[in-house]
Design a protein around this motif. Structure first.
Motif, PDB file in Angstrom:
ATOM      1  N   GLU A 237     -13.890 -14.057 -48.962  1.00 18.50           N
ATOM      2  CA  GLU A 237     -13.255 -12.742 -49.084  1.00 18.50           C
ATOM      3  C   GLU A 237     -13.586 -11.856 -47.884  1.00 18.50           C
ATOM      4  N   LEU A 238     -14.791 -12.014 -47.354  1.00 18.40           N
ATOM      5  CA  LEU A 238     -15.212 -11.207 -46.214  1.00 18.40           C
ATOM      6  C   LEU A 238     -14.350 -11.497 -44.992  1.00 18.40           C
ATOM      7  N   LEU A 239     -13.968 -12.757 -44.817  1.00 15.74           N
ATOM      8  CA  LEU A 239     -13.165 -13.138 -43.656  1.00 15.74           C
ATOM      9  C   LEU A 239     -11.778 -12.495 -43.670  1.00 15.74           C
ATOM     10  N   LEU A 240     -11.279 -12.192 -44.854  1.00 15.06           N
ATOM     11  CA  LEU A 240      -9.904 -11.702 -44.963  1.00 15.06           C
ATOM     12  C   LEU A 240      -9.722 -10.321 -44.361  1.00 15.06           C
ATOM     13  N   GLY A 241     -10.810  -9.599 -44.169  1.00 12.74           N
ATOM     14  CA  GLY A 241     -10.718  -8.286 -43.543  1.00 12.74           C
ATOM     15  C   GLY A 241     -11.083  -8.298 -42.072  1.00 12.74           C
ATOM     16  N   CYS A 242     -11.118  -9.486 -41.458  1.00 18.16           N
ATOM     17  CA  CYS A 242     -11.584  -9.626 -40.078  1.00 18.16           C
ATOM     18  C   CYS A 242     -10.532 -10.311 -39.205  1.00 18.16           C
ATOM     19  N   ASN A 243     -10.647 -10.113 -37.898  1.00 19.62           N
ATOM     20  CA  ASN A 243     -10.012 -11.034 -36.965  1.00 19.62           C
ATOM     21  C   ASN A 243     -10.753 -12.366 -37.072  1.00 19.62           C
ATOM     22  N   ASN A 244     -10.011 -13.457 -37.099  1.00 22.36           N
ATOM     23  CA  ASN A 244     -10.649 -14.770 -37.223  1.00 22.36           C
ATOM     24  C   ASN A 244     -10.229 -15.669 -36.071  1.00 22.36           C
ATOM     25  N   ILE A 245     -11.205 -15.987 -35.224  1.00 19.32           N
ATOM     26  CA  ILE A 245     -11.004 -16.888 -34.104  1.00 19.32           C
ATOM     27  C   ILE A 245     -11.728 -18.196 -34.414  1.00 19.32           C
ATOM     28  N   VAL A 246     -11.048 -19.322 -34.205  1.00 19.28           N
ATOM     29  CA  VAL A 246     -11.649 -20.640 -34.455  1.00 19.28           C
ATOM     30  C   VAL A 246     -11.524 -21.481 -33.189  1.00 19.28           C
ATOM     31  N   ASP A 247     -12.215 -22.630 -33.169  1.00 23.86           N
ATOM     32  CA  ASP A 247     -12.049 -23.509 -32.010  1.00 23.86           C
ATOM     33  C   ASP A 247     -10.795 -24.364 -32.145  1.00 23.86           C
ATOM     34  N   ASP A 248     -10.489 -24.787 -33.361  1.00 27.94           N
ATOM     35  CA  ASP A 248      -9.296 -25.581 -33.650  1.00 27.94           C
ATOM     36  C   ASP A 248      -8.968 -25.356 -35.117  1.00 27.94           C
ATOM     37  N   VAL A 249      -7.757 -24.948 -35.400  1.00 24.97           N
ATOM     38  CA  VAL A 249      -7.403 -24.535 -36.758  1.00 24.97           C
ATOM     39  C   VAL A 249      -7.547 -25.683 -37.747  1.00 24.97           C
ATOM     40  N   ASP A 250      -6.966 -26.827 -37.438  1.00 28.04           N
ATOM     41  CA  ASP A 250      -7.017 -27.948 -38.370  1.00 28.04           C
ATOM     42  C   ASP A 250      -8.442 -28.424 -38.610  1.00 28.04           C
ATOM     43  N   HIS A 251      -9.243 -28.436 -37.575  1.00 26.32           N
ATOM     44  CA  HIS A 251     -10.622 -28.897 -37.720  1.00 26.32           C
ATOM     45  C   HIS A 251     -11.438 -27.930 -38.562  1.00 26.32           C
ATOM     46  N   CYS A 252     -11.268 -26.645 -38.295  1.00 22.30           N
ATOM     47  CA  CYS A 252     -12.154 -25.667 -38.917  1.00 22.30           C
ATOM     48  C   CYS A 252     -11.842 -25.454 -40.397  1.00 22.30           C
ATOM     49  N   LEU A 253     -10.588 -25.643 -40.777  1.00 25.37           N
ATOM     50  CA  LEU A 253     -10.193 -25.391 -42.158  1.00 25.37           C
ATOM     51  C   LEU A 253     -10.288 -26.670 -42.981  1.00 25.37           C
ATOM     52  N   LYS A 254     -11.524 -27.146 -43.116  1.00 28.94           N
ATOM     53  CA  LYS A 254     -11.819 -28.314 -43.940  1.00 28.94           C
ATOM     54  C   LYS A 254     -13.316 -28.321 -44.228  1.00 28.94           C
ATOM     55  N   ALA A 255     -13.739 -29.265 -45.050  1.00 28.30           N
ATOM     56  CA  ALA A 255     -15.167 -29.494 -45.346  1.00 28.30           C
ATOM     57  C   ALA A 255     -15.844 -28.271 -45.937  1.00 28.30           C
ATOM     58  N   GLN A 256     -15.073 -27.454 -46.651  1.00 30.72           N
ATOM     59  CA  GLN A 256     -15.626 -26.303 -47.387  1.00 30.72           C
ATOM     60  C   GLN A 256     -16.325 -25.289 -46.475  1.00 30.72           C
ATOM     61  N   THR A 257     -15.826 -25.152 -45.256  1.00 33.11           N
ATOM     62  CA  THR A 257     -16.298 -24.059 -44.413  1.00 33.11           C
ATOM     63  C   THR A 257     -15.796 -22.737 -44.992  1.00 33.11           C
ATOM     64  N   SER A 258     -16.344 -21.644 -44.527  1.00 30.17           N
ATOM     65  CA  SER A 258     -15.870 -20.339 -45.011  1.00 30.17           C
ATOM     66  C   SER A 258     -14.376 -20.135 -44.742  1.00 30.17           C
ATOM     67  N   PRO A 259     -13.863 -20.480 -43.543  1.00 30.43           N
ATOM     68  CA  PRO A 259     -12.409 -20.384 -43.356  1.00 30.43           C
ATOM     69  C   PRO A 259     -11.619 -21.305 -44.284  1.00 30.43           C
ATOM     70  N   HIS A 260     -12.157 -22.497 -44.559  1.00 31.95           N
ATOM     71  CA  HIS A 260     -11.481 -23.404 -45.487  1.00 31.95           C
ATOM     72  C   HIS A 260     -11.425 -22.798 -46.886  1.00 31.95           C
ATOM     73  N   LEU A 261     -12.518 -22.178 -47.317  1.00 29.77           N
ATOM     74  CA  LEU A 261     -12.540 -21.518 -48.621  1.00 29.77           C
ATOM     75  C   LEU A 261     -11.559 -20.351 -48.662  1.00 29.77           C
ATOM     76  N   ALA A 262     -11.422 -19.650 -47.532  1.00 25.31           N
ATOM     77  CA  ALA A 262     -10.470 -18.546 -47.466  1.00 25.31           C
ATOM     78  C   ALA A 262      -9.034 -19.053 -47.577  1.00 25.31           C
ATOM     79  N   GLU A 263      -8.774 -20.211 -46.973  1.00 27.90           N
ATOM     80  CA  GLU A 263      -7.448 -20.819 -47.105  1.00 27.90           C
ATOM     81  C   GLU A 263      -7.179 -21.206 -48.560  1.00 27.90           C
TER      82      GLU A 263
END
Length: 333
Positions: A237-263
């Motif tokens: 929920e905290l990420l949803l109020g932020c600018n979010n920069i990742v190294d690679d979208v597909d890589h980062c949004l997996k394995a239960q990372t915070s961005p993955h949980l936000a997705e």
């Protein structure tokens, strides 16, 4: 073609110790090459153990074109229980292969390479995101090897630091990193609470947390930068109020990372602002009214690029152990 090189950890460490500027340049160039499609970086592969649920070994295969033009794979183990025995949590090797033939070229001890590329990634992002001309207050959450190396690379990349606060559940580790920070920056360095850490201009997360513990209602401010290096500290929920920069979208949004949980929470990737490569190329635009979170899953091409540099430096300096006739058969008939 038949000779295989082995680069031991002592040689790797010696090269990395005086190569911070080169590593920062290489990491920056690699992010931009990835953004331009000059790489192959498939999913990482995780080996887990039923009797050791907090331990894992990860394989990161990849290819990077351009001047590197080499295939590689990092094989890195993360065993957090090592810390209780005074051992580093992570150990790694890096295997390099020739792109023209596929033949193996070298094996490098790679825990230091992994730490350096991770730290350089954080420092490159910090320099881009903490864009003001003045000094920034820094907090580091988690006081291990990665945290120490990040501080080294922040200094090498010219991030002006006014003071450092360290938070770690282990008081001994926190004390060690606090003294290191004071020595590096010549600035005040203290230990403190998580709540205090979260008030700093630049907050670095370098923990082994498996699930989020930073609350969704944590007050963040516009322009504040959070380097989400350990990926699982922040509530989605905290990420949803932020600018979010990742190294690679597909890589980062997996394995239960915070961005993955936000997705998973939103059913969308719309909260992602862009990649670091896009930011470096001026193609990602930040909302100045929001804080910014940088979440790097960790790309194998960064290890490959830094390892390629270390291999050639080791050969030049005489630190490579050469194994002649490593390839048993060199002709088909």
């Amino acid at each position: 073609m038949t000779t295989f090189s082995v680069i031991p950890g002592s040689a790797v460490s010696g090269i990395l110790a005086d190569s911070h500027k080169d590593v920062l340049r290489i990491v920056t160039q690699t992010y931009m090459a990835h953004e331009q499609g000059n790489s192959v970086n498939p999913d990482s592969y995780f080996l887990r153990f039923p009797e050791k649920p907090n331990s894992r070994v990860i394989a990161l295969p990849c290819y990077l074109g351009g001047e590197v033009d080499t295939i590689g794979m990092k094989w890195i183990a993360s065993f957090p229980d090592n810390i209780e025995q005074g051992l580093p949590r992570a150990s790694a090797t890096l295997l390099l292969n020739d792109y023209a033939t596929g033949y193996p070229l070298a094996c490098l001890e790679a825990a230091g390479i992994s730490a350096a590329r991770t730290a350089a990634s954080a420092a490159v992002a910090a320099r881009e995101l903490a864009s003001g001309e003045g000094e920034v207050s820094v907090a580091v959450v988690g006081a291990g090897v990665i945290a120490r190396t990040i501080l080294d690379y922040l200094k090498a990349n010219g991030v002006a630091v006014s003071d450092v606060l360290v938070h770690d559940l282990d008081a001994t580790s926190a004390g060690h990193l606090t003294r290191h920070a004071a020595d590096q920056f010549g600035a005040p360095a203290t230990t403190g609470t998580l709540a205090e850490a979260l008030t700093r201009d630049l907050v670095v997360f370098a923990t082994t947390a498996a699930t989020p513990y930073v609350p969704a209602d944590t007050p963040l401010r516009p322009g504040q930068v959070l380097l989400n290096i350990s990926l699982r500290d922040l509530s989605p929920e905290l990420l949803l109020g932020c600018n979010n920069i990742v190294d690679d979208v597909d890589h980062c949004l997996k394995a239960q990372t915070s961005p993955h949980l936000a997705e998973q929470l939103t059913g969308s990737r719309d909260f992602i602002t862009g990649t670091l490569g896009a930011l470096l190329e001026g193609k990602a635009v930040l909302d100045p009214a929001k804080p910014t979170v940088f979440s790097p899953f960790g790309l194998g091409i960064l290890d490959l690029a830094v390892g390629h540099y270390v291999l050639h430096a080791a050969k030049t300096r005489g630190g490579a152990v050469e194994i002649p006739d490593f390839i048993g058969e060199t002709t088909r008939w």
